[in-house]
Write a protein that holds these residues in place. Sequence first.
Motif, PDB file in Angstrom:
ATOM      1  N   ASP A 136       0.817  -1.229   0.000  1.00 26.36           N
ATOM      2  CA  ASP A 136       0.000   0.000   0.000  1.00 26.36           C
ATOM      3  C   ASP A 136       0.848   1.276   0.000  1.00 26.36           C
ATOM      4  N   ALA A 137       1.986   1.218  -0.655  1.00 26.97           N
ATOM      5  CA  ALA A 137       2.892   2.375  -0.645  1.00 26.97           C
ATOM      6  C   ALA A 137       3.541   2.565  -2.010  1.00 26.97           C
ATOM      7  N   HIS A 138       2.851   2.096  -3.054  1.00 25.06           N
ATOM      8  CA  HIS A 138       3.481   1.979  -4.373  1.00 25.06           C
ATOM      9  C   HIS A 138       4.117   3.279  -4.879  1.00 25.06           C
ATOM     10  N   LEU A 139       3.375   4.386  -4.843  1.00 24.20           N
ATOM     11  CA  LEU A 139       3.886   5.623  -5.469  1.00 24.20           C
ATOM     12  C   LEU A 139       5.120   6.163  -4.744  1.00 24.20           C
ATOM     13  N   ARG A 140       5.025   6.234  -3.430  1.00 28.27           N
ATOM     14  CA  ARG A 140       6.145   6.727  -2.636  1.00 28.27           C
ATOM     15  C   ARG A 140       7.354   5.799  -2.775  1.00 28.27           C
ATOM     16  N   PHE A 141       7.064   4.506  -2.786  1.00 29.88           N
ATOM     17  CA  PHE A 141       8.095   3.474  -2.941  1.00 29.88           C
ATOM     18  C   PHE A 141       8.867   3.688  -4.249  1.00 29.88           C
ATOM     19  N   CYS A 142       8.119   3.916  -5.344  1.00 30.79           N
ATOM     20  CA  CYS A 142       8.752   4.128  -6.651  1.00 30.79           C
ATOM     21  C   CYS A 142       9.598   5.400  -6.655  1.00 30.79           C
ATOM     22  N   GLU A 143       9.060   6.454  -6.051  1.00 31.19           N
ATOM     23  CA  GLU A 143       9.807   7.726  -5.999  1.00 31.19           C
ATOM     24  C   GLU A 143      11.158   7.541  -5.320  1.00 31.19           C
ATOM     25  N   ILE A 144      11.152   6.896  -4.176  1.00 29.01           N
ATOM     26  CA  ILE A 144      12.389   6.724  -3.405  1.00 29.01           C
ATOM     27  C   ILE A 144      13.363   5.805  -4.147  1.00 29.01           C
ATOM     28  N   LEU A 145      12.814   4.729  -4.701  1.00 32.78           N
ATOM     29  CA  LEU A 145      13.673   3.768  -5.403  1.00 32.78           C
ATOM     30  C   LEU A 145      14.305   4.413  -6.649  1.00 32.78           C
ATOM     31  N   LYS A 146      13.503   5.200  -7.380  1.00 33.58           N
ATOM     32  CA  LYS A 146      14.024   5.855  -8.584  1.00 33.58           C
ATOM     33  C   LYS A 146      15.114   6.859  -8.240  1.00 33.58           C
ATOM     34  N   ARG A 147      14.925   7.528  -7.115  1.00 38.28           N
ATOM     35  CA  ARG A 147      15.893   8.550  -6.716  1.00 38.28           C
ATOM     36  C   ARG A 147      17.194   7.919  -6.215  1.00 38.28           C
ATOM     37  N   SER A 148      17.100   6.797  -5.509  1.00 42.19           N
ATOM     38  CA  SER A 148      18.267   6.293  -4.784  1.00 42.19           C
ATOM     39  C   SER A 148      18.953   5.088  -5.420  1.00 42.19           C
ATOM     40  N   ARG A 149      18.208   4.270  -6.164  1.00 41.88           N
ATOM     41  CA  ARG A 149      18.827   3.084  -6.751  1.00 41.88           C
ATOM     42  C   ARG A 149      19.479   3.460  -8.064  1.00 41.88           C
ATOM     43  N   LYS A 150      20.713   3.042  -8.244  1.00 37.25           N
ATOM     44  CA  LYS A 150      21.401   3.369  -9.475  1.00 37.25           C
ATOM     45  C   LYS A 150      21.674   2.147 -10.330  1.00 37.25           C
ATOM     46  N   SER A 151      22.354   1.159  -9.771  1.00 34.50           N
ATOM     47  CA  SER A 151      22.761   0.040 -10.629  1.00 34.50           C
ATOM     48  C   SER A 151      22.469  -1.341 -10.064  1.00 34.50           C
ATOM     49  N   VAL A 152      22.119  -1.453  -8.785  1.00 34.25           N
ATOM     50  CA  VAL A 152      21.974  -2.807  -8.242  1.00 34.25           C
ATOM     51  C   VAL A 152      20.627  -3.417  -8.643  1.00 34.25           C
ATOM     52  N   PRO A 153      20.597  -4.752  -8.863  1.00 31.48           N
ATOM     53  CA  PRO A 153      19.318  -5.411  -9.137  1.00 31.48           C
ATOM     54  C   PRO A 153      18.440  -5.418  -7.885  1.00 31.48           C
ATOM     55  N   ALA A 154      17.129  -5.499  -8.088  1.00 30.24           N
ATOM     56  CA  ALA A 154      16.210  -5.480  -6.946  1.00 30.24           C
ATOM     57  C   ALA A 154      15.002  -6.354  -7.252  1.00 30.24           C
ATOM     58  N   VAL A 155      14.511  -7.037  -6.215  1.00 28.33           N
ATOM     59  CA  VAL A 155      13.303  -7.869  -6.370  1.00 28.33           C
ATOM     60  C   VAL A 155      12.222  -7.370  -5.418  1.00 28.33           C
ATOM     61  N   ILE A 156      11.004  -7.229  -5.963  1.00 22.77           N
ATOM     62  CA  ILE A 156       9.823  -6.970  -5.148  1.00 22.77           C
ATOM     63  C   ILE A 156       9.357  -8.325  -4.649  1.00 22.77           C
ATOM     64  N   HIS A 157       9.545  -8.580  -3.364  1.00 21.52           N
ATOM     65  CA  HIS A 157       9.151  -9.898  -2.868  1.00 21.52           C
ATOM     66  C   HIS A 157       7.652  -9.905  -2.555  1.00 21.52           C
ATOM     67  N   CYS A 158       7.053 -11.070  -2.692  1.00 24.28           N
ATOM     68  CA  CYS A 158       5.624 -11.256  -2.430  1.00 24.28           C
ATOM     69  C   CYS A 158       4.781 -10.212  -3.164  1.00 24.28           C
ATOM     70  N   PHE A 159       4.945 -10.143  -4.483  1.00 22.88           N
ATOM     71  CA  PHE A 159       4.140  -9.196  -5.245  1.00 22.88           C
ATOM     72  C   PHE A 159       2.674  -9.641  -5.244  1.00 22.88           C
ATOM     73  N   THR A 160       1.774  -8.700  -4.903  1.00 21.29           N
ATOM     74  CA  THR A 160       0.336  -9.011  -4.911  1.00 21.29           C
ATOM     75  C   THR A 160      -0.451  -7.846  -5.517  1.00 21.29           C
ATOM     76  N   GLY A 161       0.248  -6.926  -6.197  1.00 18.66           N
ATOM     77  CA  GLY A 161      -0.369  -5.671  -6.612  1.00 18.66           C
ATOM     78  C   GLY A 161      -1.183  -5.740  -7.896  1.00 18.66           C
ATOM     79  N   THR A 162      -1.443  -4.558  -8.445  1.00 17.17           N
ATOM     80  CA  THR A 162      -2.271  -4.431  -9.640  1.00 17.17           C
ATOM     81  C   THR A 162      -1.423  -4.528 -10.912  1.00 17.17           C
TER      82      THR A 162
END
Length: 272
Positions: A136-162
């Motif tokens: 329940d935090a998708h938009l804020r989550f994306c903003e922070i991840l886009k700003r801070s993640r540069k090159s490392v791979p990342a997995v969304i665990h337990c995806f249940t979204g839309t």
Amino acid sequence: MESHEIIDIGVNLAHRSFHSDRKEVIARAIAAGVRTMIITGTSLATSETAIRIARESPNRLFATAGVHPHDSRNCTDETVTELRRLAASDAVVAIGECGLDFNRDFSPRPLQEKWFEAQIALAEELQMPLFLHERDAHLRFCEILKRSRKSVPAVIHCFTGTREELRAYLDMGLHIGITGWICDERRGLHLRELVKEIPLDRLMIETDAPFLTPRNMSMKPKDSRNEPAFLTHVLKTLADCLGKPSAFVALETTRTATEFFRIGSQRPRKKS
Ligand SMILES: [Zn+2]
């Protein structure tokens, strides 16, 4: 059920519900074909326990080191220093579980965001993959991840979204973890369609045990505790949804997880 070699990328073996019979749980998982398990760290304490358990079975058990958003209110300036120290262990293959949870709000949102961002920075510094939690935090989550993640791979665990959320995550280059949520005939129906849109080189499977026991098991455990051996049910349901043989989906998700977590290969790390 025939057994295929599969990897559980998220199992909470450090959870207290496994204290009395962890060895048997691990043995049952291996017998079921779960040849590799990645034990989720959700706090400094469980990350340390996860590493200790993983060290008992090198090359089979691995750990993540991180602080769950629920626990972010307990973070201090020492926390990242401690996580950096834990991450130096050969057993640690990712930073996390970290992220945002605006569903339960067990920690104040500003603190969740602060320590999420700090753990992304740590992953970047150490050049290690991220194991991410978002509820329940998708938009804020994306903003922070886009700003801070540069090159490392990342997995969304337990995806249940839309569908929109899935598209956004895939567009950001993220990997997707699917749990027994997909086996839930009440809540998981939309997920059964959505998984077809996930490229196989971005798709991994997990139990999130002791949580999320697959609801479609014919023999349900008495105490309803989930365990890594039940990953076979996630595999079977996922394969049915994709219209592919279980053996094929096992091979593909195992390959994806092996590459994502760099299992069995030298893990070069940036020394700073
Ligand atoms: Zn989670």
